[in-house]
Design a protein around this motif. Sequence first.
Motif, PDB file in Angstrom:
ATOM      1  N   GLY A  65       0.815  -1.217   0.000  1.00 32.93           N
ATOM      2  CA  GLY A  65       0.000   0.000   0.000  1.00 32.93           C
ATOM      3  C   GLY A  65       0.843   1.259   0.000  1.00 32.93           C
ATOM      4  O   GLY A  65       0.605   2.182  -0.790  1.00 32.93           O
ATOM      5  N   ALA A  66       1.848   1.300   0.859  1.00 28.46           N
ATOM      6  CA  ALA A  66       2.707   2.489   0.937  1.00 28.46           C
ATOM      7  C   ALA A  66       3.480   2.703  -0.358  1.00 28.46           C
ATOM      8  O   ALA A  66       3.553   3.833  -0.873  1.00 28.46           O
ATOM      9  N   SER A  67       4.038   1.637  -0.911  1.00 30.82           N
ATOM     10  CA  SER A  67       4.797   1.788  -2.151  1.00 30.82           C
ATOM     11  C   SER A  67       3.874   2.136  -3.320  1.00 30.82           C
ATOM     12  O   SER A  67       4.255   2.916  -4.205  1.00 30.82           O
ATOM     13  N   GLY A  68       2.658   1.601  -3.314  1.00 31.29           N
ATOM     14  CA  GLY A  68       1.694   1.942  -4.363  1.00 31.29           C
ATOM     15  C   GLY A  68       1.298   3.407  -4.320  1.00 31.29           C
ATOM     16  O   GLY A  68       1.270   4.091  -5.351  1.00 31.29           O
ATOM     17  N   VAL A  69       1.012   3.896  -3.132  1.00 30.83           N
ATOM     18  CA  VAL A  69       0.656   5.319  -2.984  1.00 30.83           C
ATOM     19  C   VAL A  69       1.844   6.190  -3.376  1.00 30.83           C
ATOM     20  O   VAL A  69       1.678   7.212  -4.053  1.00 30.83           O
ATOM     21  N   TYR A  70       3.042   5.790  -2.983  1.00 34.67           N
ATOM     22  CA  TYR A  70       4.239   6.564  -3.351  1.00 34.67           C
ATOM     23  C   TYR A  70       4.367   6.663  -4.873  1.00 34.67           C
ATOM     24  O   TYR A  70       4.622   7.751  -5.409  1.00 34.67           O
ATOM     25  N   MET A  71       4.186   5.526  -5.567  1.00 40.10           N
ATOM     26  CA  MET A  71       4.315   5.554  -7.033  1.00 40.10           C
ATOM     27  C   MET A  71       3.238   6.423  -7.659  1.00 40.10           C
ATOM     28  O   MET A  71       3.523   7.176  -8.598  1.00 40.10           O
ATOM     29  N   LEU A  72       1.998   6.328  -7.159  1.00 37.82           N
ATOM     30  CA  LEU A  72       0.931   7.191  -7.677  1.00 37.82           C
ATOM     31  C   LEU A  72       1.274   8.664  -7.474  1.00 37.82           C
ATOM     32  O   LEU A  72       1.102   9.484  -8.372  1.00 37.82           O
ATOM     33  N   TRP A  73       1.771   8.987  -6.286  1.00 40.44           N
ATOM     34  CA  TRP A  73       2.148  10.375  -5.980  1.00 40.44           C
ATOM     35  C   TRP A  73       3.309  10.823  -6.858  1.00 40.44           C
ATOM     36  O   TRP A  73       3.277  11.892  -7.464  1.00 40.44           O
ATOM     37  N   ARG A  74       4.338   9.987  -6.925  1.00 37.05           N
ATOM     38  CA  ARG A  74       5.560  10.347  -7.664  1.00 37.05           C
ATOM     39  C   ARG A  74       5.283  10.526  -9.155  1.00 37.05           C
ATOM     40  O   ARG A  74       5.842  11.402  -9.800  1.00 37.05           O
ATOM     41  N   LEU A  75       4.408   9.705  -9.704  1.00 36.43           N
ATOM     42  CA  LEU A  75       4.057   9.789 -11.126  1.00 36.43           C
ATOM     43  C   LEU A  75       2.923  10.779 -11.378  1.00 36.43           C
ATOM     44  O   LEU A  75       2.569  11.006 -12.533  1.00 36.43           O
ATOM     45  N   ASP A  76       2.371  11.322 -10.309  1.00 36.45           N
ATOM     46  CA  ASP A  76       1.180  12.172 -10.402  1.00 36.45           C
ATOM     47  C   ASP A  76       0.121  11.460 -11.260  1.00 36.45           C
ATOM     48  O   ASP A  76      -0.444  12.020 -12.201  1.00 36.45           O
ATOM     49  N   ALA A  77      -0.116  10.202 -10.879  1.00 34.51           N
ATOM     50  CA  ALA A  77      -0.966   9.313 -11.677  1.00 34.51           C
ATOM     51  C   ALA A  77      -2.386   9.201 -11.143  1.00 34.51           C
ATOM     52  O   ALA A  77      -3.126   8.292 -11.542  1.00 34.51           O
ATOM     53  N   TRP A  78      -2.792  10.087 -10.285  1.00 32.50           N
ATOM     54  CA  TRP A  78      -4.134  10.015  -9.719  1.00 32.50           C
ATOM     55  C   TRP A  78      -5.204  10.059 -10.810  1.00 32.50           C
ATOM     56  O   TRP A  78      -6.254   9.431 -10.677  1.00 32.50           O
ATOM     57  N   GLY A  79      -4.938  10.758 -11.894  1.00 32.56           N
ATOM     58  CA  GLY A  79      -5.884  10.861 -13.005  1.00 32.56           C
ATOM     59  C   GLY A  79      -6.117   9.543 -13.725  1.00 32.56           C
ATOM     60  O   GLY A  79      -7.114   9.392 -14.442  1.00 32.56           O
ATOM     61  N   TRP A  80      -5.215   8.590 -13.551  1.00 32.10           N
ATOM     62  CA  TRP A  80      -5.393   7.283 -14.196  1.00 32.10           C
ATOM     63  C   TRP A  80      -6.690   6.612 -13.746  1.00 32.10           C
ATOM     64  O   TRP A  80      -7.247   5.797 -14.473  1.00 32.10           O
ATOM     65  N   PHE A  81      -7.147   6.959 -12.553  1.00 40.57           N
ATOM     66  CA  PHE A  81      -8.358   6.337 -12.035  1.00 40.57           C
ATOM     67  C   PHE A  81      -9.601   6.689 -12.855  1.00 40.57           C
ATOM     68  O   PHE A  81     -10.609   6.001 -12.766  1.00 40.57           O
ATOM     69  N   GLN A  82      -9.541   7.742 -13.654  1.00 41.86           N
ATOM     70  CA  GLN A  82     -10.719   8.125 -14.430  1.00 41.86           C
ATOM     71  C   GLN A  82     -10.825   7.380 -15.759  1.00 41.86           C
ATOM     72  O   GLN A  82     -11.842   7.485 -16.431  1.00 41.86           O
ATOM     73  N   TRP A  83      -9.800   6.599 -16.124  1.00 44.76           N
ATOM     74  CA  TRP A  83      -9.793   5.932 -17.417  1.00 44.76           C
ATOM     75  C   TRP A  83     -10.116   4.446 -17.270  1.00 44.76           C
ATOM     76  O   TRP A  83      -9.469   3.739 -16.509  1.00 44.76           O
ATOM     77  N   PRO A  84     -11.101   3.931 -18.013  1.00 50.47           N
ATOM     78  CA  PRO A  84     -11.459   2.504 -17.934  1.00 50.47           C
ATOM     79  C   PRO A  84     -10.291   1.569 -18.280  1.00 50.47           C
ATOM     80  O   PRO A  84     -10.233   0.451 -17.777  1.00 50.47           O
ATOM     81  N   SER A  85      -9.381   2.017 -19.117  1.00 53.65           N
ATOM     82  CA  SER A  85      -8.244   1.160 -19.485  1.00 53.65           C
ATOM     83  C   SER A  85      -7.319   0.889 -18.297  1.00 53.65           C
ATOM     84  O   SER A  85      -6.493  -0.027 -18.349  1.00 53.65           O
ATOM     85  N   PHE A  86      -7.471   1.651 -17.240  1.00 53.74           N
ATOM     86  CA  PHE A  86      -6.688   1.431 -16.021  1.00 53.74           C
ATOM     87  C   PHE A  86      -7.517   0.686 -14.967  1.00 53.74           C
ATOM     88  O   PHE A  86      -7.324   0.871 -13.765  1.00 53.74           O
ATOM     89  N   TRP A  87      -8.413  -0.189 -15.425  1.00 51.62           N
ATOM     90  CA  TRP A  87      -9.260  -0.977 -14.537  1.00 51.62           C
ATOM     91  C   TRP A  87      -8.427  -1.732 -13.500  1.00 51.62           C
ATOM     92  O   TRP A  87      -8.847  -1.915 -12.373  1.00 51.62           O
ATOM     93  N   TRP A  88      -7.235  -2.164 -13.922  1.00 50.41           N
ATOM     94  CA  TRP A  88      -6.368  -2.937 -13.035  1.00 50.41           C
ATOM     95  C   TRP A  88      -5.919  -2.113 -11.827  1.00 50.41           C
ATOM     96  O   TRP A  88      -5.676  -2.667 -10.748  1.00 50.41           O
ATOM     97  N   LEU A  89      -5.830  -0.802 -11.988  1.00 50.17           N
ATOM     98  CA  LEU A  89      -5.467   0.061 -10.872  1.00 50.17           C
ATOM     99  C   LEU A  89      -6.599   0.084  -9.844  1.00 50.17           C
ATOM    100  O   LEU A  89      -6.366  -0.005  -8.636  1.00 50.17           O
TER     101      LEU A  89
END
Length: 153
Positions: A65-89
């Motif tokens: 969980g901590a490493s996942g949140v870090y990667m999301l933060w570091r990549l500024d990837a929070w917007g990936w959650f709005q795309w269906p192609s990132f269902w795996w996230l």
Amino acid sequence: MSDLAVARAVHVVAVVLWIGGVGMVTMVLMPSIRRARPIGDWFPLFHMIEARFAPLARWMIAIAGASGVYMLWRLDAWGWFQWPSFWWLHAMVLIWLLFTLMLFVIEPLLLHRFLARQAALAPEATYRRMEWLHRVLLVLSLITVAGAVVGMG
């Protein structure tokens, strides 16, 4: 080596130990107990062995969980959650939440006592329900792992 590479490696190792452990418990330990012991021993033996694995699983879930949140933060990837192609996230977060709730809240506060009572009344049915739940969680976890590997490819 970049901080993202380290975070990804830490994340993958934590998930391998966590989900690998779930696989070992589901596909090897539980059936072995069922085949090798009398019904009355199934739940107590499983509980004794599972109690040794649970702390490792809790640590791996926290690290994942901590490493996942870090990667999301570091990549500024929070917007990936709005795309269906990132269902795996979404699936990763859901599986993480499920296991976090189960291992940190539900199991220690409610499930152990409930299962002990149920196992005293109907040991075979209780154990088979636990096996079924473990299989479902394992399949969902493996689908998530496969989706993440393909999705990141």
